[in-house]
Design an enzyme around this catalytic site. Sequence first.
Site, short mmCIF file in Angstrom:
data_model
loop_
_atom_site.label_atom_id
_atom_site.label_comp_id
_atom_site.label_asym_id
_atom_site.label_seq_id
_atom_site.Cartn_x
_atom_site.Cartn_y
_atom_site.Cartn_z
N TRP A 103 0.79 -1.20 0.05
CA TRP A 103 0.05 -0.08 -0.20
C TRP A 103 0.87 1.11 -0.14
O TRP A 103 0.42 2.35 -0.64
CB TRP A 103 -1.04 0.00 1.35
CG TRP A 103 -2.13 -0.99 1.07
CD1 TRP A 103 -2.15 -2.35 1.61
CD2 TRP A 103 -3.05 -1.33 0.02
NE1 TRP A 103 -3.14 -2.95 1.10
CE2 TRP A 103 -3.79 -2.55 0.04
CE3 TRP A 103 -3.62 -0.31 -1.18
CZ2 TRP A 103 -4.50 -2.94 -0.96
CZ3 TRP A 103 -4.49 -0.80 -2.17
CH2 TRP A 103 -4.94 -2.10 -1.86
N ASP A 173 -1.69 6.71 6.45
CA ASP A 173 -2.68 5.54 5.83
C ASP A 173 -3.08 4.79 7.00
O ASP A 173 -2.41 3.71 7.47
CB ASP A 173 -2.36 5.10 4.81
CG ASP A 173 -3.33 3.86 4.17
OD1 ASP A 173 -4.36 3.75 5.00
OD2 ASP A 173 -2.90 3.25 3.34
N LYS A 197 -12.84 -2.05 6.38
CA LYS A 197 -12.52 -2.96 6.99
C LYS A 197 -13.27 -3.21 8.19
O LYS A 197 -13.61 -4.73 8.52
CB LYS A 197 -11.31 -2.87 7.53
CG LYS A 197 -10.05 -2.24 6.59
CD LYS A 197 -9.78 -3.19 5.28
CE LYS A 197 -8.44 -2.34 4.61
NZ LYS A 197 -8.41 -3.03 3.41
#
Length: 255
Positions: A103, A173, A197
Amino acid sequence: MKYGRTYNFSAGPAMMPEPVLEEIAAEMMNYRGSGMCVMEMSHRSKVFQQIRDEAEADLRKLMGIPGNYKVLFIQGGGTVQFAMVAMNLMKNGVGCYVETGAWSKKAIAEAKKYGEVKIVASSADKNFSYIPDCSNLDIPENADYVYICENETINGTTYFNLPDTKGKVLVSDQSSMFLSRPCDVSRYGLIWGGVQKNVGPAGMAVVIIREDLLRDDLPKFVPTYMSYKTHADNDSLYNTPNCWAIYCCGKVFKY
Ligand SMILES: Cc1ncc(COP(=O)(O)O)c(C=O)c1O
């Protein structure tokens, strides 16, 4: 187990609290006497305004978000934030990135489209199996920010000590750790998390940004929607927002 539900601990969308799902189900056909489902109502209505305001207030309380930070609900999920961070924060055109896995690599690739990226630490040498030492990073004077992916979902690593950014803005993030442990927001300039999530439906990100980072002087190529200030100035209601996601996230914040 009630309802015969599956235990889903995936790193993508995963289980939501059952009481939250039950509440949403109960309100599906008629939200609190409005005669409508939240999906059907105007984002400019008083009813929805209250849903939005309460969601923000509850998140502020939950995370202890200081008054000089804005809370934004932005469509597009996590991936859009890779671009928004660079477009909005690269004032000098220089972003420092810690490369820790899939990511952060995506964030780096995206940022390179808008300015210079300096990789100040990396764990690529051991297949991203650890968090590199970030206690004495070589951060150039003209760097606009230091970016981390605080929890690399695919590689399975997380930070226990935040980097020493040498006074530069820290951007994080937090997509796969959002609300999973206490967080001192004042140590960051910007925190963002895709909500899918454990907080709500995919396709939306929560952005917590220090007010002094909101800019009027963005380059002309930056689309109106991609300016954090657009969202901050309009309480995340510049356009038709993802009302359903804001509503569901608000339920989880309250829970
Ligand atoms: C840490 C992290 N950042 C960013 C993303 C990308 O988010 P999205 O799929 O919402 O674009 C994900 C995964 O989905 C992620 O786990």
